[in-house]
Design an enzyme around this catalytic site. Structure first.
Site, PDB file in Angstrom:
ATOM      1  N   THR A 137     -15.703  45.462 134.532  1.00  0.00           N
ATOM      2  CA  THR A 137     -14.967  44.709 135.541  1.00  0.00           C
ATOM      3  C   THR A 137     -15.177  43.199 135.428  1.00  0.00           C
ATOM      4  OG1 THR A 137     -16.702  45.363 137.107  1.00  0.00           O
ATOM      5  CG2 THR A 137     -14.687  46.614 137.141  1.00  0.00           C
ATOM      6  N   THR A 138     -16.015  42.572 136.233  1.00  0.00           N
ATOM      7  CA  THR A 138     -15.925  41.120 136.413  1.00  0.00           C
ATOM      8  C   THR A 138     -16.947  40.325 135.600  1.00  0.00           C
ATOM      9  OG1 THR A 138     -15.148  41.560 138.654  1.00  0.00           O
ATOM     10  CG2 THR A 138     -15.805  39.302 138.156  1.00  0.00           C
TER      11      THR A 138
END
Length: 284
Positions: free
Chosen positions: A57-58
């Site tokens: 994800t991030t």
């Protein structure tokens, strides 16, 4: 010579495939494409229909006085499920560069490992390291090779950070390069960037906290704060998990120390400070 003795026994080099003996470029990727194309990321047939695979994800990156850093959460998701809580998404690729990965985890991991070998192979053959632009372009070329997979939903989005040893001003030598799924590369001149599902929230947080003259400790704190904000609003991003002792990954890159992973003990201290601070001020 014994009649039973084969030529490959007397001349071991003759047993090697022709690709190993043919002069070529200093690119390991070019060599692999000829010698074993099935090992190239994105070279395998893409199945029809949607594929459920873990996704990273991030990732955030920001520059500071004298360098640049990458920071990432540790969560991988698969649909609406948490596939892994402690995935490593940041990798040192050579002395002065690192890559963070978002997107399809398996392909991204394979790509970044091959990329690190590519940089090392070039340096061994040429005797010098690639320039920072050369490193960024190499990653763009590899990303282009995964276009078929990306169009089938198996996209990879790396975030490149490096220190330009040839820069006129070492205090402003930190560089960030982002990519799109087609291999397009973009120099992020604003001093910060983020990729992945929580990138919108992370960039909004960095817009308020980014300071180009910050020291490394202040920049690291800003990155962890941004990841916390991303996790607060994005279900696919994992915030600091104090109960499981899972903390953000952080790599700093400076001219004096090169690319260095922040020790887990230090990451734990910073994450704990951020969590305790949010108890008093939830909005940061």
């Amino acid at each position: 010579m014994s009649p039973m003795e084969s030529s490959s026994t007397r001349f071991p080099g003759q047993a090697l495939p022709a690709a190993y003996l043919t002069p070529g470029s200093s690119s390991f990727t070019d060599f692999l494409r000829v010698a074993a194309p099935e090992l190239m990321p994105g070279s395998r047939p893409v199945p029809d229909g949607a594929v459920e695979a873990p996704h990273g994800t991030t990732i955030v990156a920001l520059t500071f006085r004298g360098g640049v850093l990458l920071a990432g959460d540790r969560r991988a998701t698969m649909g609406n499920l948490i596939a892994q809580r402690d995935m490593e998404k940041l990798y040192v690729t050579d002395d002065y560069s690192a890559v963070g990965i978002a997107g399809t985890a398996g392909i991204a991991l394979e790509m970044v490992r091959l990329y690190a070998i590519e940089l090392e192979h070039y340096e061994k053959l040429e005797g010098v390291s690639l320039s920072l632009d050369g490193k960024a372009n190499k990653l763009a070329t590899m990303l282009r090779g995964n276009l078929q997979g990306a169009m089938a939903g198996l996209a990879v989005l790396p975030l490149f950070a490096g220190f330009d040893v040839d820069a006129d001003d070492p205090d402003r030598a930190g560089r960030i390069v982002s990519y799109d799924i087609t291999g397009g590369r973009y120099n992020e001149l604003g001093g910060y960037y983020a990729v992945g599902s929580g990138s919108l929230f992370a960039k909004s947080a960095l817009k308020k906290r980014f300071d180009p003259d910050a020291d490394v400790d202040t920049a690291v704190r800003a990155a962890v704060e941004a990841l916390y904000d991303a996790a607060d609003d994005d279900t696919a991003t994992g915030g600091p998990d104090l109960s499981r002792r899972i903390y953000p990954s952080i790599i700093t890159i400076t001219g004096t120390d090169g690319a260095t992973r922040v020790p887990e003990e230090r990451a734990a201290e910073i994450a704990t400070e951020v969590v305790n601070g949010r108890m008093q001020n939830p909005g940061g």
